[in-house]
Scaffold this active site. Sequence first.
Site, PDB file in Angstrom:
ATOM      1  N   ILE A   9      59.346  13.855  13.483  1.00  0.00           N
ATOM      2  CA  ILE A   9      60.013  12.617  13.065  1.00  0.00           C
ATOM      3  C   ILE A   9      59.382  11.374  13.707  1.00  0.00           C
ATOM      4  O   ILE A   9      59.452  10.281  13.151  1.00  0.00           O
ATOM      5  CB  ILE A   9      61.538  12.706  13.366  1.00  0.00           C
ATOM      6  N   GLY A  30      64.044  18.417  23.318  1.00  0.00           N
ATOM      7  CA  GLY A  30      64.065  18.415  21.858  1.00  0.00           C
ATOM      8  C   GLY A  30      63.549  17.129  21.246  1.00  0.00           C
ATOM      9  O   GLY A  30      62.587  16.517  21.723  1.00  0.00           O
ATOM     10  N   VAL A  31      64.200  16.725  20.178  1.00  0.00           N
ATOM     11  CA  VAL A  31      63.750  15.534  19.456  1.00  0.00           C
ATOM     12  C   VAL A  31      63.939  14.277  20.304  1.00  0.00           C
ATOM     13  O   VAL A  31      63.155  13.331  20.216  1.00  0.00           O
ATOM     14  CB  VAL A  31      64.456  15.455  18.076  1.00  0.00           C
ATOM     15  N   ASP A  32      64.946  14.282  21.149  1.00  0.00           N
ATOM     16  CA  ASP A  32      65.203  13.153  22.060  1.00  0.00           C
ATOM     17  C   ASP A  32      63.989  12.924  22.974  1.00  0.00           C
ATOM     18  O   ASP A  32      63.488  11.792  23.112  1.00  0.00           O
ATOM     19  CB  ASP A  32      66.458  13.496  22.885  1.00  0.00           C
ATOM     20  N   SER A 115      72.465  18.114  16.234  1.00  0.00           N
ATOM     21  CA  SER A 115      73.238  19.224  16.847  1.00  0.00           C
ATOM     22  C   SER A 115      72.700  20.622  16.553  1.00  0.00           C
ATOM     23  O   SER A 115      73.270  21.597  17.041  1.00  0.00           O
ATOM     24  CB  SER A 115      74.728  19.191  16.435  1.00  0.00           C
ATOM     25  N   GLY A 117      69.861  22.080  17.344  1.00  0.00           N
ATOM     26  CA  GLY A 117      68.945  22.655  18.324  1.00  0.00           C
ATOM     27  C   GLY A 117      69.737  23.191  19.512  1.00  0.00           C
ATOM     28  O   GLY A 117      70.527  24.130  19.378  1.00  0.00           O
ATOM     29  N   TYR A 119      72.312  22.127  20.873  1.00  0.00           N
ATOM     30  CA  TYR A 119      73.772  22.053  20.725  1.00  0.00           C
ATOM     31  C   TYR A 119      74.337  23.154  19.831  1.00  0.00           C
ATOM     32  O   TYR A 119      75.551  23.292  19.715  1.00  0.00           O
ATOM     33  CB  TYR A 119      74.200  20.665  20.242  1.00  0.00           C
TER      34      TYR A 119
END
Length: 164
Positions: A9, A30-32, A115, A117, A119
């Site tokens: 992304i 993760g993406v964060d 959520s 991943g 989560y």
Amino acid sequence: MIRVVQGDITNLHVGAIVNAANTALLGGGGVDGAIHRAAGPDLLTACKKIGGCPTGEARITPGFELAAKWVIHTVGPVWQGGAQGEADLLESCYTQSLDTALDHGIRSIAFPGISTGVYGYPKQEAARIALTVMRRYDDRFDEIIVCCFTSDDKAVYLALLDTE
Ligand code: AR6
């Protein structure tokens, strides 16, 4: 138009990308983690000024070094079996992110699977919620992109788009 793509992304040239953040808004995995790395350290400074975000809500910052102009940070629920209001909270993540984008005149936006991943939200159910909300907003955007990290995730979305 709702479009499903596979990839990272952080490479997307859109008005805003959405971050699957946590309530502290101080970065993570993760993406964060990928978004913070690609945006550069100014993103963390901007997030610190916001001072956190409750689950189900969204906050906006510039994209800094990202191709995207904005980052909308939303905090998805941790999956606890489904009886803890997870579906409503996840739906709220999508509506608040899209409302925030509209407030800022953003016409194109890309979402990861919030959520799904760390989560632990079941992917199929999460995708159904995501698409339901996206369809409500579709005509107010040039493009709403679902950015899947894996081909399996992309297949889940494409199957839902096909059948519903
Ligand atoms: N581009 C697109 N999607 C990605 C990328 C990427 N570069 N990297 C991962 N994904 P997760 P969560 C997908 O765990 O479940 C963080 O530590 C991934 O395959 O990033 O909401 C935060 O700080 C999955 O489908 O987010 C929070 O503490 C989706 O992004 C916590 O994780 C979301 O996975 C949030 O957990």
